[in-house]
Design an enzyme around this catalytic site. Structure first.
Site, PDB file in Angstrom:
ATOM      1  N   SER A 147      40.635  35.685  37.377  1.00 46.15           N
ATOM      2  CA  SER A 147      42.078  35.927  37.469  1.00 46.15           C
ATOM      3  C   SER A 147      42.812  34.587  37.611  1.00 46.15           C
ATOM      4  CB  SER A 147      42.384  36.894  38.609  1.00 46.15           C
ATOM      5  OG  SER A 147      43.711  37.369  38.509  1.00 46.15           O
ATOM      6  N   GLU A 193      42.080  45.320  30.316  1.00 48.12           N
ATOM      7  CA  GLU A 193      43.031  44.616  31.181  1.00 48.12           C
ATOM      8  C   GLU A 193      44.228  44.087  30.402  1.00 48.12           C
ATOM      9  OE1 GLU A 193      41.787  40.694  32.724  1.00 48.12           O
ATOM     10  OE2 GLU A 193      39.781  41.222  32.006  1.00 48.12           O
ATOM     11  N   HIS A 202      40.022  44.357  34.818  1.00 51.52           N
ATOM     12  CA  HIS A 202      40.282  43.026  35.342  1.00 51.52           C
ATOM     13  C   HIS A 202      39.320  42.726  36.493  1.00 51.52           C
ATOM     14  CE1 HIS A 202      42.663  39.470  36.079  1.00 51.52           C
ATOM     15  NE2 HIS A 202      42.870  39.810  37.333  1.00 51.52           N
TER      16      HIS A 202
END
Length: 304
Positions: A146, A242, A272
């Site tokens: 991320s 995602e 994700h």
């Protein structure tokens, strides 16, 4: 659809995202986020030790019998606002164990208490500390997911800018590169992504940059606008469910055009931050094996 375990992971995310919507209290968001560690199993033979990494709190995850010459320098997720190394420790422990290399998880400062570039400064300082400890740059991989996937790449760009030796490899999982959220998948995959939303990412970006005068398109944080030339070999993986799929795909196109050796892979049905399924989700365990093999090759980790 994927395995039942992969579907359970998506349901866990959906429940967590619903809890986020009940409050705008950052402290509560942080408490909710820490529950993500429940998705991963405890990796066997991995021990943990807190350390001061040149003034930066960090957590070692050390698999039994692992190399003493190689390191995975890990940056956690959470948009620079939530999360911690303790949330990531089990998932990263699986990757470290599969690779046969210790991981150093950086506890970088969080926004809004500490705005950008406090986070990238901390990752850089932890990297400098590893170099000062005698680790060779070529035997260090910078990894993360991320916003941590952003920081994994960003560290190499900072090292290039500041004249530090470049790490040997970059592993970026589910990266958030475009802080301005200009990619079509942000809205196009909104119904598939059970964790992230445009609203949530906008809030994280605002909190990260509040009062800094740094634009969301600034190449120091938005790698969709950065000069990628000279990056070490880079592996980018993402889930096809995602909203950040375009971040990975567009980065790979730009990096290859800049002459970077890039490997890009997608996990079908993956959400994700797929790494949180390590040890419990078969698709994620397969991905961990692929990533570990790539890391061993790029870092020159001897076969155990």
């Amino acid at each position: 659809m994927g395995s039942p375990e992969l579907q359970h992971m998506a349901a866990f995310y959906e429940d967590m995202a619903a809890k986020f919507l009940l409050t705008d209290n950052i402290g509560v968001w942080r408490d909710i986020s820490e529950s993500l560690h429940l998705l991963a199993s405890e990796p066997e033979g991995v021990t943990y030790r807190e350390v001061d990494a040149g003034g930066v709190p960090a957590l070692w995850a050390v698999p039994a019998g692992s190399s003493s010459e190689h390191v995975l320098l890990h940056s956690h997720s959470g948009g620079s606002v939530v999360a911690s190394p303790w949330m990531d420790r089990k998932a990263v422990g699986h990757l470290a164990r599969a690779t046969g290399v210790p991981a150093l998880l950086v506890d970088f400062r969080l926004a809004p208490e500490h705005a950008f570039p406090a986070q990238t400064d901390d990752v850089r300082d932890a990297y400098r500390w590893l170099l000062d400890q005698g680790y060779e740059a070529a035997k260090i991989a910078t990894v993360g997911h991320s916003i941590g996937g952003n920081y994994a790449v960003n560290l190499a760009l900072v090292a290039r800018r500041e004249g530090l030796p470049l790490p040997g490899a970059v592993l970026s999982m589910s990266p958030w590169f475009d802080i301005a959220l200009d990619n079509p998948s942000i809205d196009g995959k909104a119904e598939l992504d059970k964790m992230l939303s445009r609203t949530q990412l906008t809030a994280f970006g605002d909190l990260m940059l509040e009062g800094t005068g740094v634009a969301k398109t600034d190449p120091r944080i938005n790698l969709q606008h950065a000069d990628l030339a000279g990056l070490p070999p880079t592996f980018v993986l993402y889930g096809d469910q995602e909203i950040l799929t375009d971040d990975s795909e567009r980065f790979a196109v730009r990096a290859r055009a800049a002459g970077v050796h890039v490997r890009l892979e997608v996990i079908p049905g993956g959400q994700h931050n797929f790494l949180f399924g390590a040890g419990k989700v078969p698709e994620i365990d397969e991905a961990v094996g692929v990533m570990a093999a790539w890391l061993r090759e790029k870092l020159g980790v001897p076969a155990s």
